[in-house]
Enzyme design. Structure first.
Site, PDB file in Angstrom:
ATOM      1  N   SER A  97      45.458  -1.281  37.313  1.00 29.99           N
ATOM      2  CA  SER A  97      45.746  -2.715  37.491  1.00 29.99           C
ATOM      3  C   SER A  97      46.969  -2.773  38.393  1.00 29.99           C
ATOM      4  CB  SER A  97      46.043  -3.384  36.146  1.00 29.99           C
ATOM      5  OG  SER A  97      44.954  -3.257  35.280  1.00 29.99           O
ATOM      6  N   LYS A 172      42.882  -9.456  38.556  1.00 24.32           N
ATOM      7  CA  LYS A 172      43.241  -8.775  37.297  1.00 24.32           C
ATOM      8  C   LYS A 172      44.586  -9.286  36.770  1.00 24.32           C
ATOM      9  CE  LYS A 172      43.441  -5.797  33.988  1.00 24.32           C
ATOM     10  NZ  LYS A 172      42.557  -5.825  32.840  1.00 24.32           N
ATOM     11  N   LYS A 241      53.900  -5.712  33.068  1.00 21.01           N
ATOM     12  CA  LYS A 241      53.710  -5.383  34.492  1.00 21.01           C
ATOM     13  C   LYS A 241      52.680  -6.323  35.133  1.00 21.01           C
ATOM     14  CE  LYS A 241      50.578  -2.541  35.047  1.00 21.01           C
ATOM     15  NZ  LYS A 241      49.145  -2.496  35.220  1.00 21.01           N
TER      16      LYS A 241
END
Ligand code: NDP
Length: 296
Positions: A97, A172, A241
């Site tokens: 990702s 994503k 993140k």
């Protein structure tokens, strides 16, 4: 069938690679901690590569699944790096990702050597990976995706071309920002209802047949929060993140996105307070602390 290599046998990478090992793809695996790759190779009949270059050598398709794009970028260079092993005409498919800017930089470096790149993050969690039912969101050239689609279909149920390089990463990141927001807001809502005298299980029964429901309320809270099970499947650090990437993409386009930016700040704070190893759903414990209310 093409020859395939897989780098990064983590929580989600390992079950993805297991499906590849079950096909006739001459699978070679590499992992930073070599003992993990050795154990995987021994259990699943794959070949353990000593270095990223060894893994990539002779492979038509190389898949990576590491925490962040910078980790993938750091594997490119040097005598043991991916660029030393990847052949012109091969494809690097990054299932990390990742972040769109780094993916575009990696793609440009590979293109200079005739190597194609796709960003191809996955969704569906460890269970989705175990069941070969992942959604794969892909950025890059459609023709390159068609070349690698049969390999992605080994672990992916839905494979969607999202746009140019970086588009898979962007989709994503926004998806996971929504996940983060849903977990946090459901925790605040259920803590409030508990204080108002409503059993959280009863509240969820209503919400889950009403318009406020989400994957978090329908699955994560009943299975992981009410039970206090909190299994470790996807680290909070990684969700932090992802939300940070979504917030950064919005800022790069100069969009006012207060909710996205606030969610990024909340998850950064929770990550700092709770550390590297806790699961993403354990952020609920932080909301419980803030509200002085256990959702049970
Ligand atoms: P883990 O932390 O479980 O595993 C990370 C993997 O990357 C390990 O194989 C680790 O090796 C390796 N690694 C870490 N840092 C480096 C580095 N600097 N250089 C080389 N290898 C490195 O992560 P996950 O498997 O959970 O996640 C991988 C990616 O997939 C992330 O981008 C995540 O956001 C995404 N993802 C995860 C999901 C999940 O449910 N877990 C769901 C969907 C996407 P070592 O064994 O040496 O530590």
């Amino acid at each position: 069938m093409p020859t395939v290599a897989f780098l990064g046998l983590g929580a989600i990478g390992a079950p993805m690679a297991r499906h590849l090992a079950a096909h006739d793809l001459g699978l070679r695996v590499w992992n930073r901690t070599a003992t993990r790759a050795a154990a995987f190779a021994a259990s699943h009949g794959a070949i353990r590569a000593a270095t990223p270059a060894d893994a990539a050598r002779g492979a038509d398709i190389v898949l990576t699944c590491l925490p962040v794009s910078a980790d993938v970028e750091s594997l490119l260079d040097g005598p043991d790096g991916l660029l030393a092993g990847l052949a012109s005409g091969s494809v690097l498919v990054d299932c990390t990702s990742g972040d769109p800017a780094t993916s575009r930089r990696i793609a440009a470096r590979l293109a200079a050597q005739g190597i194609a790149f796709l960003d191809a993050p996955v969704s569906g969690g460890v269970v989705g990976a175990e069941n070969a039912a992942l959604t794969v969101m892909v950025g890059g050239e459609a023709a390159v995706l068609e070349r690698v689609r049969p390999v992605l279909a080994v672990f992916g149920k839905s494979i969607v071309h999202c746009g140019a390089i970086g588009a898979g990463d962007a989709v994503k990141a926004v998806n996971n920002a929504l996940l983060a927001l849903h977990i946090w807001s459901a925790a605040e809502g259920l803590a409030t209802l508990k204080r108002a005298g409503v059993d959280p299980a009863v509240a969820l029964e209503v919400i889950n047949t009403s318009s406020g429901r989400s994957n978090s309320s329908m699955n994560l809270f009943p299975e992981r929060v009410l039970t206090r099970a909190f299994p470790r499947t996807f680290r909070l650090a990684l969700l932090d993140k992802d939300v940070g990437i979504a917030a950064e993409v919005a800022r790069a386009h100069k969009l006012p996105t207060p909710m996205l930016q606030m969610t990024a700040e909340l998850y950064r704070a929770a990550h700092l307070a709770m550390g590297e190893e806790v699961d993403h759903v354990e952020v609920v414990k932080w909301v419980e602390q803030l509200t002085g209310t256990v959702i049970q």
